[in-house]
Design a protein around this motif. Structure first.
Motif, PDB file in Angstrom:
ATOM      1  N   ALA A  36     -36.531  45.339  32.009  1.00 14.17           N
ATOM      2  CA  ALA A  36     -36.503  46.089  33.158  1.00 14.17           C
ATOM      3  C   ALA A  36     -35.127  46.332  33.800  1.00 14.17           C
ATOM      4  O   ALA A  36     -34.940  47.251  34.450  1.00 14.17           O
ATOM      5  CB  ALA A  36     -37.487  45.505  34.167  1.00 14.17           C
ATOM      6  N   ARG A  37     -34.455  45.202  33.545  1.00 16.46           N
ATOM      7  CA  ARG A  37     -33.075  45.431  33.748  1.00 16.46           C
ATOM      8  C   ARG A  37     -32.060  46.169  33.245  1.00 16.46           C
ATOM      9  O   ARG A  37     -30.959  46.590  33.846  1.00 16.46           O
ATOM     10  CB  ARG A  37     -32.435  43.798  33.952  1.00 16.46           C
ATOM     11  CG  ARG A  37     -33.162  42.673  34.796  1.00 16.46           C
ATOM     12  CD  ARG A  37     -32.687  41.607  34.596  1.00 16.46           C
ATOM     13  NE  ARG A  37     -31.215  41.454  34.801  1.00 16.46           N
ATOM     14  CZ  ARG A  37     -30.326  40.544  35.288  1.00 16.46           C
ATOM     15  NH1 ARG A  37     -31.144  39.516  35.831  1.00 16.46           N
ATOM     16  NH2 ARG A  37     -29.318  40.705  35.888  1.00 16.46           N
ATOM     17  N   LEU A  38     -32.461  46.624  32.071  1.00 20.96           N
ATOM     18  CA  LEU A  38     -31.758  47.661  31.232  1.00 20.96           C
ATOM     19  C   LEU A  38     -31.856  49.159  31.945  1.00 20.96           C
ATOM     20  O   LEU A  38     -32.651  49.425  32.424  1.00 20.96           O
ATOM     21  CB  LEU A  38     -32.193  47.654  29.833  1.00 20.96           C
ATOM     22  CG  LEU A  38     -31.803  46.276  29.004  1.00 20.96           C
ATOM     23  CD1 LEU A  38     -32.674  46.488  27.787  1.00 20.96           C
ATOM     24  CD2 LEU A  38     -30.657  46.044  29.076  1.00 20.96           C
ATOM     25  N   PRO A  39     -30.822  49.922  31.732  1.00 18.72           N
ATOM     26  CA  PRO A  39     -31.180  51.304  32.038  1.00 18.72           C
ATOM     27  C   PRO A  39     -32.488  51.846  31.195  1.00 18.72           C
ATOM     28  O   PRO A  39     -32.787  51.346  30.095  1.00 18.72           O
ATOM     29  CB  PRO A  39     -29.851  52.094  31.452  1.00 18.72           C
ATOM     30  CG  PRO A  39     -28.849  50.954  31.397  1.00 18.72           C
ATOM     31  CD  PRO A  39     -29.627  49.718  31.095  1.00 18.72           C
ATOM     32  N   ALA A  40     -33.006  52.726  31.632  1.00 19.10           N
ATOM     33  CA  ALA A  40     -34.506  53.019  30.865  1.00 19.10           C
ATOM     34  C   ALA A  40     -34.280  53.493  29.579  1.00 19.10           C
ATOM     35  O   ALA A  40     -35.229  53.141  28.995  1.00 19.10           O
ATOM     36  CB  ALA A  40     -35.097  54.160  31.962  1.00 19.10           C
ATOM     37  N   ASN A  41     -33.334  54.364  29.337  1.00 14.57           N
ATOM     38  CA  ASN A  41     -33.265  54.799  28.101  1.00 14.57           C
ATOM     39  C   ASN A  41     -32.994  53.636  27.024  1.00 14.57           C
ATOM     40  O   ASN A  41     -33.584  53.620  25.955  1.00 14.57           O
ATOM     41  CB  ASN A  41     -32.265  55.796  27.757  1.00 14.57           C
ATOM     42  CG  ASN A  41     -30.763  55.108  28.096  1.00 14.57           C
ATOM     43  OD1 ASN A  41     -30.474  54.363  29.100  1.00 14.57           O
ATOM     44  ND2 ASN A  41     -29.705  55.730  27.485  1.00 14.57           N
ATOM     45  N   ILE A  44     -36.474  51.413  26.887  1.00 13.76           N
ATOM     46  CA  ILE A  44     -37.394  52.092  26.071  1.00 13.76           C
ATOM     47  C   ILE A  44     -37.192  51.972  24.577  1.00 13.76           C
ATOM     48  O   ILE A  44     -37.906  51.651  23.668  1.00 13.76           O
ATOM     49  CB  ILE A  44     -37.441  53.594  26.515  1.00 13.76           C
ATOM     50  CG1 ILE A  44     -38.133  53.761  27.751  1.00 13.76           C
ATOM     51  CG2 ILE A  44     -38.309  54.541  25.340  1.00 13.76           C
ATOM     52  CD1 ILE A  44     -38.003  55.255  28.257  1.00 13.76           C
ATOM     53  N   ALA A  45     -35.867  52.072  24.489  1.00 15.25           N
ATOM     54  CA  ALA A  45     -35.650  51.930  22.670  1.00 15.25           C
ATOM     55  C   ALA A  45     -35.797  50.661  22.340  1.00 15.25           C
ATOM     56  O   ALA A  45     -36.298  50.278  21.301  1.00 15.25           O
ATOM     57  CB  ALA A  45     -34.052  52.180  22.725  1.00 15.25           C
ATOM     58  N   ALA A  46     -35.377  49.359  23.293  1.00 13.06           N
ATOM     59  CA  ALA A  46     -35.660  48.152  22.888  1.00 13.06           C
ATOM     60  C   ALA A  46     -37.115  47.892  22.716  1.00 13.06           C
ATOM     61  O   ALA A  46     -37.508  47.295  21.737  1.00 13.06           O
ATOM     62  CB  ALA A  46     -34.982  47.341  24.056  1.00 13.06           C
ATOM     63  N   MET A  47     -38.109  48.439  23.460  1.00 15.07           N
ATOM     64  CA  MET A  47     -39.446  48.082  23.627  1.00 15.07           C
ATOM     65  C   MET A  47     -40.074  48.776  22.449  1.00 15.07           C
ATOM     66  O   MET A  47     -40.873  48.370  21.814  1.00 15.07           O
ATOM     67  CB  MET A  47     -39.979  48.436  24.860  1.00 15.07           C
ATOM     68  CG  MET A  47     -41.549  47.869  24.953  1.00 15.07           C
ATOM     69  SD  MET A  47     -41.643  46.316  24.848  1.00 15.07           S
ATOM     70  CE  MET A  47     -43.521  45.857  24.991  1.00 15.07           C
ATOM     71  N   LEU A 115     -45.370  54.977  24.428  1.00 15.67           N
ATOM     72  CA  LEU A 115     -44.094  54.700  24.380  1.00 15.67           C
ATOM     73  C   LEU A 115     -43.497  55.221  23.258  1.00 15.67           C
ATOM     74  O   LEU A 115     -42.537  55.673  22.915  1.00 15.67           O
ATOM     75  CB  LEU A 115     -43.805  53.237  24.752  1.00 15.67           C
ATOM     76  CG  LEU A 115     -42.464  52.699  24.524  1.00 15.67           C
ATOM     77  CD1 LEU A 115     -41.746  53.144  26.005  1.00 15.67           C
ATOM     78  CD2 LEU A 115     -42.360  51.360  24.560  1.00 15.67           C
ATOM     79  N   ALA A 116     -44.250  55.144  22.009  1.00 16.01           N
ATOM     80  CA  ALA A 116     -43.660  55.494  20.703  1.00 16.01           C
ATOM     81  C   ALA A 116     -43.418  57.076  20.886  1.00 16.01           C
ATOM     82  O   ALA A 116     -42.192  57.237  20.081  1.00 16.01           O
ATOM     83  CB  ALA A 116     -44.779  55.168  19.570  1.00 16.01           C
ATOM     84  N   ALA A 117     -44.350  57.781  21.406  1.00 12.08           N
ATOM     85  CA  ALA A 117     -43.929  59.129  21.589  1.00 12.08           C
ATOM     86  C   ALA A 117     -42.746  59.488  22.387  1.00 12.08           C
ATOM     87  O   ALA A 117     -42.304  60.696  22.698  1.00 12.08           O
ATOM     88  CB  ALA A 117     -45.167  59.865  21.898  1.00 12.08           C
ATOM     89  N   ALA A 118     -42.500  58.676  23.336  1.00 12.55           N
ATOM     90  CA  ALA A 118     -41.269  59.078  24.386  1.00 12.55           C
ATOM     91  C   ALA A 118     -40.184  58.911  23.708  1.00 12.55           C
ATOM     92  O   ALA A 118     -39.784  58.380  22.642  1.00 12.55           O
ATOM     93  CB  ALA A 118     -41.311  58.062  25.328  1.00 12.55           C
ATOM     94  N   ASN A 119     -39.103  59.937  24.306  1.00 16.09           N
ATOM     95  CA  ASN A 119     -37.808  60.327  23.831  1.00 16.09           C
ATOM     96  C   ASN A 119     -36.908  59.368  24.811  1.00 16.09           C
ATOM     97  O   ASN A 119     -37.058  59.647  25.963  1.00 16.09           O
ATOM     98  CB  ASN A 119     -37.406  61.384  23.871  1.00 16.09           C
ATOM     99  CG  ASN A 119     -35.883  61.792  23.347  1.00 16.09           C
ATOM    100  OD1 ASN A 119     -35.117  60.776  23.579  1.00 16.09           O
ATOM    101  ND2 ASN A 119     -35.436  63.127  23.262  1.00 16.09           N
TER     102      ASN A 119
END
Length: 157
Positions: A36-41, A44-47, A115-119
């Protein structure tokens, strides 16, 4: 089912549910907060990467194998071991199967599929914040259920 077999399966169920509880606890207590502390992009990529790497033979064996062991214990106890601690084994199995596997399949997996479908480059920060909140809430349930299951299995010993 013999007392020796029940004892061995119970010890293995304690270990499996304990390992799962530890993994889920780590996510609930600091991994999701770190993401949550990371920028959203980046979060998301990490998760997305975590969700790919978590699907490995060892973790799947422990996650689902513990549920299978619990089910075997519940059936074995019901059929051949009518002692009071048998209720603890059945309760431990039910809590694990419903609270860990059921919640995983009904709560966390659908969120992970979205989440997998999210860019990561175009997903909105508000969507990511909602994902984090929802996923973590379901994960808290799994954490509590796996820890409670471990406790019930321990008490049965």
């Amino acid at each position: 089912m013999s007392d020796r077999m029940i004892h061995a399966l119970t010890i293995t169920s304690v270990l499996g549910s304990g390992i799962v509880a530890g993994v889920f606890f780590a996510f609930s207590s600091f991994v999701m907060a770190a993401l949550a502390r990371l920028p959203a992009n980046q979060g998301i990529a990490a998760m997305q990467s975590i969700n790919i790497t978590v699907i490995n033979p060892l973790f799947m064996l422990i996650l689902f194998g513990t549920g299978l062991l619990g089910a075997a214990l519940a059936v074995g106890v019901y059929l051949a071991w009518p002692q009071p601690r048998g209720l603890l084994l059945v309760a431990g199995a039910v809590v694990y199967i419903v609270g860990v596997l059921g919640v995983t399949m009904a709560g966390n997996v659908p969120l992970n599929a979205a989440l997998a479908a999210a860019n990561p480059q175009s997903a909105e920060a508000s969507w990511w914040a909602g994902y984090l909140a929802d996923w973590t809430t379901w994960n808290h349930v799994r954490t509590i259920a796996s820890a409670l299951s471990m406790l019930l299995f321990l008490l049965a010993l």
